[in-house]
Design an enzyme around this catalytic site. Structure first.
Site, PDB file in Angstrom:
ATOM      1  N   GLY A  56      -0.885  -6.108   4.269  1.00 18.93           N
ATOM      2  CA  GLY A  56      -2.314  -6.091   4.506  1.00 18.93           C
ATOM      3  C   GLY A  56      -2.873  -4.740   4.099  1.00 18.93           C
ATOM      4  N   GLN A  61      -8.625   2.145   3.567  1.00 17.94           N
ATOM      5  CA  GLN A  61      -7.328   2.729   3.239  1.00 17.94           C
ATOM      6  C   GLN A  61      -7.263   3.193   1.782  1.00 17.94           C
ATOM      7  OE1 GLN A  61      -4.955  -0.617   5.281  1.00 17.94           O
ATOM      8  NE2 GLN A  61      -3.636   1.193   5.349  1.00 17.94           N
ATOM      9  N   CYS A 104       2.268   1.313   8.787  1.00 15.80           N
ATOM     10  CA  CYS A 104       0.976   1.312   8.108  1.00 15.80           C
ATOM     11  C   CYS A 104       1.119   2.032   6.772  1.00 15.80           C
ATOM     12  CB  CYS A 104      -0.055   2.020   8.983  1.00 15.80           C
ATOM     13  SG  CYS A 104      -1.707   2.099   8.276  1.00 15.80           S
ATOM     14  N   LEU A 105       0.469   1.486   5.753  1.00 20.00           N
ATOM     15  CA  LEU A 105       0.507   2.128   4.441  1.00 20.00           C
ATOM     16  C   LEU A 105      -0.152   3.502   4.464  1.00 20.00           C
ATOM     17  CD1 LEU A 105      -0.280  -0.971   2.210  1.00 20.00           C
ATOM     18  CD2 LEU A 105       1.957   0.031   2.769  1.00 20.00           C
ATOM     19  N   HIS A 146      -4.334  -5.482  13.199  1.00 19.54           N
ATOM     20  CA  HIS A 146      -4.129  -4.167  12.589  1.00 19.54           C
ATOM     21  C   HIS A 146      -5.237  -3.864  11.590  1.00 19.54           C
ATOM     22  CE1 HIS A 146      -1.292  -1.050  10.823  1.00 19.54           C
ATOM     23  NE2 HIS A 146      -2.145  -1.204   9.816  1.00 19.54           N
ATOM     24  N   GLU A 147      -5.543  -4.819  10.707  1.00 23.93           N
ATOM     25  CA  GLU A 147      -6.581  -4.598   9.687  1.00 23.93           C
ATOM     26  C   GLU A 147      -7.967  -4.490  10.324  1.00 23.93           C
ATOM     27  OE1 GLU A 147      -5.462  -3.599   6.961  1.00 23.93           O
ATOM     28  OE2 GLU A 147      -3.435  -4.361   7.283  1.00 23.93           O
ATOM     29  N   HIS A 150      -8.460  -1.022  11.578  1.00 22.99           N
ATOM     30  CA  HIS A 150      -8.823  -0.084  10.502  1.00 22.99           C
ATOM     31  C   HIS A 150     -10.328  -0.067  10.274  1.00 22.99           C
ATOM     32  CE1 HIS A 150      -5.188   1.641   8.950  1.00 22.99           C
ATOM     33  NE2 HIS A 150      -4.617   0.479   8.709  1.00 22.99           N
TER      34      HIS A 150
END
Length: 190
Positions: A56, A61, A104-105, A146-147, A150
């Site tokens: 995701g 991000q 997380c990226l 999670h997204e 963000h």
């Protein structure tokens, strides 16, 4: 049925915003322009997510403070879910709270046991403005929550407490990208 291009196949891989970047810690703005620039953003988000081997990715991000995310994520039954949501609203997060390893990226190489509900429903629209509703369980529900965090200016680390948070903060400070970093305090909305 016509052949559809693979999401991200014509996108550009963009630079990832990392923990501490103000764009990750500020709530995103609603999308109002549903033109070609949004379609390009979604395509670039898929390309970036795949290049980073994620499941995701939220627009902030990659430095774009707009309310949109993409996903290509399995659920607990290994069923693949692929799509995107623009102007998402987390309308349901319920069921059992499960503490699972989460990464997380934007915090590469750092994971922590993070509590999430095992069921989530997100509503929004596609890049074409068509209504979309995503009902998820298990790992896929974790991804959607999670997204959405963000887009509210939060990261998963905001939900981690006690010794797990202390250990994750130490791990951040040991990474090449976070060496000596001052980790922001938890976001109040996460």
């Amino acid at each position: 049925m016509r052949n559809r291009p693979i999401p991200g196949s014509s996108g550009l891989v963009r630079a990832m915003s990392l923990l501490g970047d103000p764009v990750l810690h500020t709530p995103c703005e609603p999308v109002t322009d549903f033109g070609p620039s949004l379609a390009r953003l979604i395509e670039d988000m898929f390309a970036t997510m795949y290049a980073a081997q994620g499941v995701g990715l939220a627009a902030n991000q990659i430095g774009v403070p707009l309310r949109a995310f993409v996903y290509d994520c399995p659920d607990d039954d290994d069923v693949r879910h692929l799509g995107h949501v623009v102007n998402p609203r987390l309308v349901t997060a319920d069921g059992t709270t499960v503490r699972g390893s989460e990464g997380c990226l934007s915090l590469p190489g750092v994971e922590a046991g993070t509590p999430r509900f095992d069921h989530a429903v997100v509503e929004g629209v596609t890049s074409d403005g068509e209504p979309v509703r995503v009902d998820a369980t298990g790992f896929f529900a974790r991804c959607l929550q999670h997204e959405c965090d963000h887009l509210e200016g939060g990261v998963y680390l905001d939900r981690v407490t006690g010794w797990r948070r202390a250990r994750a903060v130490r791990a951040v400070r040991r990474t090449p990208w976070g060496r000596g970093a001052d980790v922001p305090p938890p976001h109040p909305r996460a």
